[in-house]
Motif scaffolding. Structure first.
Motif, PDB file in Angstrom:
ATOM      1  N   LEU A 472       1.310 -10.061   6.412  1.00 21.19           N
ATOM      2  CA  LEU A 472       1.575 -11.279   7.179  1.00 21.19           C
ATOM      3  C   LEU A 472       2.222 -12.343   6.299  1.00 21.19           C
ATOM      4  O   LEU A 472       3.139 -13.060   6.734  1.00 21.19           O
ATOM      5  N   HIS A 473       1.754 -12.452   5.062  1.00 19.12           N
ATOM      6  CA  HIS A 473       2.383 -13.400   4.134  1.00 19.12           C
ATOM      7  C   HIS A 473       3.827 -12.993   3.850  1.00 19.12           C
ATOM      8  O   HIS A 473       4.723 -13.847   3.788  1.00 19.12           O
ATOM      9  N   GLU A 474       4.062 -11.680   3.682  1.00 19.13           N
ATOM     10  CA  GLU A 474       5.425 -11.200   3.439  1.00 19.13           C
ATOM     11  C   GLU A 474       6.344 -11.504   4.617  1.00 19.13           C
ATOM     12  O   GLU A 474       7.549 -11.723   4.434  1.00 19.13           O
ATOM     13  N   LEU A 475       5.777 -11.530   5.816  1.00 17.89           N
ATOM     14  CA  LEU A 475       6.565 -11.816   7.012  1.00 17.89           C
ATOM     15  C   LEU A 475       6.847 -13.308   7.178  1.00 17.89           C
ATOM     16  O   LEU A 475       7.516 -13.703   8.140  1.00 17.89           O
ATOM     17  N   GLY A 476       6.323 -14.113   6.278  1.00 13.75           N
ATOM     18  CA  GLY A 476       6.601 -15.544   6.324  1.00 13.75           C
ATOM     19  C   GLY A 476       5.648 -16.353   7.182  1.00 13.75           C
ATOM     20  O   GLY A 476       5.950 -17.508   7.514  1.00 13.75           O
ATOM     21  N   ILE A 477       4.497 -15.780   7.558  1.00 13.24           N
ATOM     22  CA  ILE A 477       3.500 -16.545   8.307  1.00 13.24           C
ATOM     23  C   ILE A 477       2.968 -17.650   7.398  1.00 13.24           C
ATOM     24  O   ILE A 477       2.501 -17.391   6.287  1.00 13.24           O
ATOM     25  N   GLU A 478       3.040 -18.893   7.860  1.00 13.19           N
ATOM     26  CA  GLU A 478       2.730 -20.036   7.001  1.00 13.19           C
ATOM     27  C   GLU A 478       1.246 -20.157   6.671  1.00 13.19           C
ATOM     28  O   GLU A 478       0.888 -20.587   5.574  1.00 13.19           O
ATOM     29  N   ARG A 479       0.391 -19.809   7.615  1.00 17.12           N
ATOM     30  CA  ARG A 479      -1.050 -19.992   7.407  1.00 17.12           C
ATOM     31  C   ARG A 479      -1.806 -18.823   8.005  1.00 17.12           C
ATOM     32  O   ARG A 479      -1.682 -18.518   9.190  1.00 17.12           O
ATOM     33  N   VAL A 480      -2.584 -18.151   7.171  1.00 21.75           N
ATOM     34  CA  VAL A 480      -3.443 -17.063   7.627  1.00 21.75           C
ATOM     35  C   VAL A 480      -4.865 -17.426   7.240  1.00 21.75           C
ATOM     36  O   VAL A 480      -5.173 -17.577   6.058  1.00 21.75           O
ATOM     37  N   LEU A 481      -5.734 -17.599   8.219  1.00 22.84           N
ATOM     38  CA  LEU A 481      -7.081 -18.084   7.925  1.00 22.84           C
ATOM     39  C   LEU A 481      -8.112 -17.387   8.795  1.00 22.84           C
ATOM     40  O   LEU A 481      -7.770 -16.607   9.702  1.00 22.84           O
ATOM     41  N   MET A 482      -9.383 -17.694   8.513  1.00 24.91           N
ATOM     42  CA  MET A 482     -10.498 -17.075   9.216  1.00 24.91           C
ATOM     43  C   MET A 482     -11.355 -18.160   9.853  1.00 24.91           C
ATOM     44  O   MET A 482     -11.650 -19.182   9.227  1.00 24.91           O
ATOM     45  N   LEU A 483     -11.724 -17.933  11.105  1.00 21.67           N
ATOM     46  CA  LEU A 483     -12.640 -18.817  11.817  1.00 21.67           C
ATOM     47  C   LEU A 483     -13.902 -18.023  12.118  1.00 21.67           C
ATOM     48  O   LEU A 483     -13.842 -17.002  12.810  1.00 21.67           O
ATOM     49  N   THR A 484     -15.028 -18.453  11.592  1.00 24.08           N
ATOM     50  CA  THR A 484     -16.257 -17.675  11.728  1.00 24.08           C
ATOM     51  C   THR A 484     -17.473 -18.568  11.930  1.00 24.08           C
ATOM     52  O   THR A 484     -17.492 -19.722  11.503  1.00 24.08           O
ATOM     53  N   GLY A 485     -18.465 -18.002  12.582  1.00 21.17           N
ATOM     54  CA  GLY A 485     -19.733 -18.694  12.735  1.00 21.17           C
ATOM     55  C   GLY A 485     -20.684 -18.417  11.586  1.00 21.17           C
ATOM     56  O   GLY A 485     -21.778 -18.974  11.529  1.00 21.17           O
ATOM     57  N   ASP A 486     -20.270 -17.572  10.643  1.00 26.10           N
ATOM     58  CA  ASP A 486     -21.100 -17.246   9.485  1.00 26.10           C
ATOM     59  C   ASP A 486     -21.184 -18.436   8.543  1.00 26.10           C
ATOM     60  O   ASP A 486     -20.402 -19.392   8.636  1.00 26.10           O
ATOM     61  N   ASN A 487     -22.118 -18.351   7.579  1.00 28.99           N
ATOM     62  CA  ASN A 487     -22.310 -19.486   6.672  1.00 28.99           C
ATOM     63  C   ASN A 487     -21.144 -19.602   5.690  1.00 28.99           C
ATOM     64  O   ASN A 487     -20.379 -18.662   5.469  1.00 28.99           O
ATOM     65  N   ALA A 488     -21.045 -20.772   5.071  1.00 31.20           N
ATOM     66  CA  ALA A 488     -19.884 -21.111   4.250  1.00 31.20           C
ATOM     67  C   ALA A 488     -19.762 -20.217   3.018  1.00 31.20           C
ATOM     68  O   ALA A 488     -18.651 -19.854   2.614  1.00 31.20           O
TER      69      ALA A 488
END
Length: 646
Positions: A472-488
Motif C-alpha cells: 500500500l505504501h508502494e502504491l502511494g497511499i498517504e496514510r495507512v493506520l489501524m483503528l482498534t478497541g484494544d488497549n494502547a
C-alpha cells in the motif's frame, strides 16, 4: 451503434445461442453475401442492373433490423447513432449511390455484432462462474445409497457425496472425509485448502483426492457462487462519474453532430458547392461522427475490470466503487480478524499468592467455559491443550464490558480486563505491562477482589499483513493506520510490527466513525477494511467499505462496496492496481476515440473521404477501443498470484 451499453449479465439459454440461431445475425450474413455478390458482378461482368438488384436486396434484408431500432428510438424521442446511420443510408439512396448505401448497412450491422461480441466476451468470465457448479449432484438416501438429482432439488439438510476430481454442487459443511479443495473460482484463493469434518465449502469448488460427504446448508439460488453472479449484475448498474459523463456527453454530442451535418448541407451551396456535393459531405459527417468507439469506450473497460476482479476473488460492486478504489488516499484497518487472524491463543499465565499456573488456568477456564468471546475460547482451549481438568462453574454470568463471573468450588471468581488498581499493584501491574509489551491482551483472574493470575492472550498477525502494508505504501497511499478497541500498548506493538503510519486504540464504535470522518477531511478518499459485520458505523462512514473473507459472511457480501472473497489481505493492493489500470485504460479509450472523431470530421468537411471509407475508419477505431478494453481481462502485475498445489 446503440447509444446505451447494456450491461445486464444474461445467463439464460437465449444469451448463449449460436449466431445462426439469431434472426439478426442471419439477416446480416445474408446481406453480406448479397453485397459480396453485387460487388463481384459489378467488378467481373460489369452488369449494373444485376449488381443493383443485389445491392437493393442487401439494403432491404440487412437494413430491416437497424430500421426497426431507429423507428423505436424516434418514437421514444431519442436521437441515437442508429437513427443517424439510417438517415445516412436513406440520404445515400436519395443521391443514387445505392452501392454505398448497401455497404453502410452491412458495415454498420457488422459493427453492432462486434460490440455485442465484446460485451459477451467481457461477461464471459462471470457466466463461466455459474457454469462451474455441476447441474446434478449425488444425494445420499436414508438407506445409504446415492441418487442423481438436479442441483435445484437439493435442500438444506440433504447430504451429497463428492468424489475425487468432482466439483461441489452447492454450499455446505463437510460431515465426513478429508480432502483438499480448490475454491479459487469462488474466492480467488491461490492455494487449495484442507477440508475435513466441520469445514465450510462452496459450490463450484474442485474436490481433490478424497471422498467427501457434504451436508447442504443453502438453497441452490442462495449459494455464494449464485450470489456473486447477482452482485456483479447489480454492480454493473452502479455507474461511475466517468460513465455518467460519457452518457451526458453522448446525449449532447449526437444532436450536435446531426445539427452540424444539416448546417453543412445548407451552407456549402452558399459558397459555390453543388447541392449534391454538399448533401454528400453532410452524410459523410453523419457517418463518421456516429462514434461507436466513443459510446463504448468507458463501459467496456468497466465491465471487463469488474469481471477480472470477480475471477480473482475481488467483488467490486460497480463502476463508482472501481473509480473510488483508484482514488484512495488513506486506508484504515480494523485489527482483530483483519490485520490479525482473529483467533487468539493463550500465550502465558502468571500466577500470584501461592496459586499455581495450572490451578489458575483451570479456574479461569471454568469461569470462561460459558462465554463465546474469542479470549474466553482461547483460555478454555489452552487449558484443554495442557490436559487440565476443568471444574464445573455455577451461576456463571457475563458482565458487559467487564468480563465473566461465576462460582467455582464455592469460590466467587471473576475474570476480566485489568482495572486501575491492578495496574498500580507492583506484581499484577508488572505482569500486565509485560504481556501488553509483547503485543498480548491481558486479563486478570480474581477471587472476590484478590488477583490470582494474569493470563496473556495473543492474536497472531496475518502472514500477509506486513507485505500488504508495504504494498500500500508502494502504491502511494498517504496514510495507512489501524483503528482498534484494544488497549494502547497492544495497539502500539501491533502497529510497530506491521509498519503502520499510525494507530488509534481503545475506540468505541462511535469513536471509529469519528476517526474515519476526521481522516477523510484530512486526506480525502478513505477506505475502511473490516470483517463486514463489526464496525458497521465506521464502514458506513468511509468512502469505500472493504470486507474481508466475504465468502464466509453473508452480511459482508451484502453491505460492503468491495468484498475480498477469500480471507487474504493482499487482495486489497491487487484491487487498487486493477482499478488504476482500468482508469488508465478508460483514459486511453476516450482520448483515442475523440482524436479519431476529430480527424474524421475534418476529413469529411474537406471532402477527403467517401461514405464507405468514413464508416470503415469509424468501425476500425471502435475495434481498437474494444480490443484495448478487453485487455483488462488479462491479469496485470500484482493482481494475480501463481497457484500452488497442495
Amino acid at each position: 451503434m446503440n447509444a446505451e451499453f447494456d450491461t445486464s449479465t444474461q445467463l439464460t439459454a437465449q444469451s448463449r445461442r449460436r449466431w445462426w440461431q439469431s434472426s439478426e445475425m442471419v439477416a446480416l450474413a445474408v446481406a453480406a453475401v448479397l453485397l459480396a455478390a453485387g460487388l463481384a458482378v459489378e467488378w467481373t461482368i460489369h452488369s449494373e442492373p444485376v449488381a443493383l438488384t443485389f445491392f437493393w436486396a442487401t439494403i432491404v434484408i440487412g437494413g430491416a433490423y437497424p430500421l426497426r431500432d431507429a423507428i423505436r428510438a424516434v418514437r421514444n424521442r431519442r436521437l441515437t447513432i442508429t437513427v443517424l446511420l439510417i438517415m445516412a443510408a436513406i440520404g445515400a439512396i436519395a443521391l443514387g449511390v445505392i452501392e454505398e448505401a448497401a455497404m453502410l448497412v452491412v458495415i454498420f450491422s457488422l459493427g453492432e455484432a462486434m460490440e455485442a461480441y465484446a460485451t459477451d466476451k467481457a461477461r464471459g468470465s462471470i457466466s463461466a462462474l455459474l457454469e462451474l457448479a455441476p447441474p446434478n449432484a449425488n444425494r445420499l438416501t436414508a438407506g445409504g445409497f446415492t441418487e442423481t438429482v438436479a442441483v435445484e432439488a437439493l435442500h438444506p439438510g440433504d447430504v451429497v457425496l463428492v468424489r475425487p476430481g468432482e466439483r461441489l454442487p452447492t454450499d455446505g459443511t463437510v460431515t465426513e472425509g478429508t480432502s483438499w479443495v480448490d475454491a479459487s473460482p469462488v474466492t480467488g484463493e491461490s492455494v487449495p485448502v484442507e477440508a475435513s469434518a466441520g469445514a465450510e465449502v462452496f459450490g463450484g469448488s474442485l474436490n481433490g483426492n478424497g471422498v467427501l460427504r457434504v451436508q447442504v446448508t443453502k438453497e441452490h439460488y442462495d449459494t455464494i457462487l449464485a450470489r456473486v453472479i447477482e452482485q456483479v449484475e447489480e454492480a454493473q448498474a452502479n455507474r461511475s462519474r466517468t460513465e455518467r459523463f460519457a452518457d451526458r456527453f453522448s446525449a449532447v454530442y449526437t444532436p450536435a453532430m446531426f445539427a452540424l451535418s444539416v448546417l453543412v448541407a445548407l451552407v456549402l451551396p452558399l459558397f459555390g458547392f453543388e447541392w449534391r456535393e454538399a448533401i454528400y459531405r453532410a452524410l459523410v459527417i453523419l457517418v463518421v461522427s456516429c462514434s461507436c468507439a466513443l459510446v463504448i469506450s468507458v463501459p467496456v473497460s468497466v465491465v471487463t475490470a469488474i469481471a477480472r476482479g470477480a475471477r480473482d476473488g475481488i467483488m467490486i460492486k460497480g463502476g463508482i466503487y472501481l473509480e473510488r478504489l483508484a482514488d484512495i488516499k488513506a486506508v484504515a484497518f480494523d485489527k482483530t480478524g483483519t490485520l490479525t487472524r482473529g483467533r487468539p491463543a493463550l500465550d502465558q499465565v502468571t500466577a500470584f499468592g501461592g496459586t499455581t499456573e495450572q490451578e489458575a488456568l483451570a479456574l479461569a477456564a471454568a469461569v470462561e467455559a460459558g462465554s463465546e468471546h474469542p479470549i474466553a475460547a482461547a483460555i478454555t482451549a489452552g487449558a484443554r491443550d495442557r490436559g487440565l481438568d476443568i471444574p464445573t462453574a455455577r451461576d456463571a454470568r457475563a458482565l458487559p464490558g467487564a468480563g465473566m463471573e461465576a462460582v467455582v468450588d464455592g469460590r466467587a471468581m471473576h475474570i476480566g480486563r485489568p482495572s486501575d488498581a491492578d495496574r498500580t499493584d507492583p506484581q499484577v501491574g508488572a505482569a500486565v505491562a509485560g504481556a501488553e509489551a509483547n503485543g498480548c491482551t491481558a486479563v486478570v483472574l480474581r477471587e472476590d477482589t484478590r488477583p490470582l493470575a494474569v493470563l496473556a492472550v495473543a492474536d497472531q498477525l496475518r502472514p500477509d499483513a506486513h507485505s500488504t502494508i508495504a504494498e500500500l505504501h508502494e502504491l502511494g497511499i498517504e496514510r495507512v493506520l489501524m483503528l482498534t478497541g484494544d488497549n494502547a500498548t497492544v495497539a502500539k506493538t501491533t502497529a510497530h510490527a506491521l509498519g503502520l503510519d499510525d494507530y488509534r486504540a481503545e475506540l468505541l464504535p462511535e469513536d471509529k466513525s469519528a476517526a474515519v470522518r476526521e481522516l477523510r477531511e484530512q486526506y480525502g478518499v478513505i477506505a475502511m477494511v473490516g470483517d463486514g459485520v463489526n464496525d458497521a458505523p465506521a464502514l458506513a462512514n468511509a468512502d469505500l467499505a472493504v470486507a474481508m473473507g466475504a465468502a464466509g459472511t453473508d452480511v459482508a457480501l451484502e453491505t460492503s462496496d468491495v468484498a475480498l472473497m477469500a480471507d487474504e489481505l493482499d487482495r486489497l493492493p491487487a484491487a487498487i492496481r486493477l482499478s488504476r489500470r482500468a482508469r488508465n485504460n478508460i483514459k486511453i479509450n476516450i482520448a483515442l476515440s475523440l482524436a479519431v472523431v476529430a480527424i474524421l470530421i475534418i476529413a469529411a468537411l474537406a471532402g477527403w473521404m467517401t461514405l464507405t471509407t468514413g464508416l470503415l475508419l469509424n468501425e476500425g477505431s471502435a475495434a481498437l477501443i474494444i480490443l484495448n478494453g478487453l485487455r483488462m481481462m488479462l491479469p496485470g502485475r500484482g493482481e494475480t498470484r501463481q497457484k500452488r498445489t497442495a
